[in-house]
Structure formats: structure tokens, C-alpha cells
Design an enzyme around this catalytic site. Structure first.
Site, mmCIF file in Angstrom:
data_model
loop_
_atom_site.group_PDB
_atom_site.id
_atom_site.type_symbol
_atom_site.label_atom_id
_atom_site.label_comp_id
_atom_site.label_asym_id
_atom_site.label_seq_id
_atom_site.Cartn_x
_atom_site.Cartn_y
_atom_site.Cartn_z
ATOM 1 N N PRO A 181 0.778 -1.248 0.000
ATOM 2 C CA PRO A 181 0.000 0.000 0.000
ATOM 3 C C PRO A 181 0.807 1.294 0.000
ATOM 4 C CG PRO A 181 0.015 -0.944 2.186
ATOM 5 C CD PRO A 181 0.733 -1.927 1.293
ATOM 6 N N CYS A 182 1.505 1.557 -1.100
ATOM 7 C CA CYS A 182 2.258 2.803 -1.211
ATOM 8 C C CYS A 182 1.334 4.022 -1.227
ATOM 9 C CB CYS A 182 3.155 2.787 -2.443
ATOM 10 S SG CYS A 182 2.289 2.510 -3.988
#
Length: 156
Positions: free
Chosen positions: A119-120
Site C-alpha cells: 500500500p504505497c
């Protein structure tokens, strides 16, 4: 390696992997949805669809992203950011043990090959701003809003 393309609310998503795990998940504005989903990609497709339908907050299929040792370390750090939460690049740098590595952390974040799953999109500026996102800031905003549903205020 097998590849499939699925339609999501944010565009056409490419999923590439094999029996060793999923190596790439990316999104684009154009593409053709696959008629068939290879067996080794079916679980990833199911879990991504569940995520977009609001039925899933984490993923548990096998991952196999390609990157340097440092990039792998950053991507593992991203996996520790809880669903519905954010952290800053500075926070992530501190957590990884080197505040001076903030630019390298941001660079590794930008090279994340596993869209949504690693989850950047949960990494924001220190001031809370939506900073750079390879998929476009509108997608980052959508994902953060999707993961943080607003609660309706009571009138009484």
C-alpha cells in the site's frame, strides 16, 4: 509468467505472476480485459475484486516482487501500514532506521510493483498532503477514501 487484465473502478489492472507468487500489479487508463484468468492468478483477482467491493481489508496471496534489497525492505515496511491509516515518508524512514534515507525511501515507494497490495498509496507528505503517486493523485485520493469510509454525523 502469466498475465491477466481485469476492470476495476480505477482502470484496467494488470496482474502478472506464477507459482512463486504475484510479481506485478499495475493500473492504466486503457487496455483489454482478459477473457480467461490463469489459475495461478485467480486468487489475486478474487481478492482484488473483494477489496474494490469493500469486502477485504488485507491480502494473503503469495507475493514475489522483483527489486533491490533496499526496495524489498521499504516494500515490507509499506505492508505494515494498517488499512485505513496513513504515514509520512519521514515516519517510514524512521521506522526503517534511517531518517536521512527519506529520498531513497520515497524512490523505492515509487517503484513499488504491487499496486494496492503493497500500500504505497498510504504514504503521504509530513504535512498530510497527497504527494506523488505513480498511478495519479486522483487514484491515491480514491484509494484513501475507499479505505476510510466517512461516518455519517448524527443530527441529534
Amino acid at each position: 509468467m502469466e498475465t491477466t487484465y481485469i476492470k476495476t473502478p480505477l482502470g484496467i489492472t494488470q496482474i502478472t505472476g506464477d507459482e512463486n507468487g504475484i510479481a506485478v500489479i499495475s493500473v492504466s487508463d486503457e487496455g483489454v480485459v482478459s477473457a480467461d484468468i490463469p489459475f495461478v492468478l485467480q486468487e489475486a483477482v478474487t481478492q482484488l475484486n473483494d477489496y474494490f467491493e469493500g469486502k477485504r481489508t488485507s491480502f494473503d496471496f503469495k507475493l514475489n516482487p522483483k527489486g533491490t534489497e533496499f526496495q524489498q525492505k521499504v516494500w515490507k515496511g509499506l505492508l505494515e501500514i494498517p488499512f485505513g491509516k496513513t504515514c509520512s515518508y519521514m515516519d517510514l524512514s524512521k521506522k526503517l532506521g534511517d531518517v536521512k534515507a527519506i529520498r531513497a525511501v520515497a524512490s523505492a515507494n515509487g517503484k513499488n510493483p504491487l499496486w494496492i497490495v503493497v500500500p504505497c498509496h498510504r504514504v503521504i507528505g509530513t504535512d498530510g498532503s497527497l504527494t506523488g503517486y505513480a498511478g495519479g493523485l486522483w487514484r491515491k485520493k480514491w484509494l484513501l477514501e475507499h479505505e476510510t469510509p466517512s461516518t455519517q454525523q448524527s443530527l441529534f
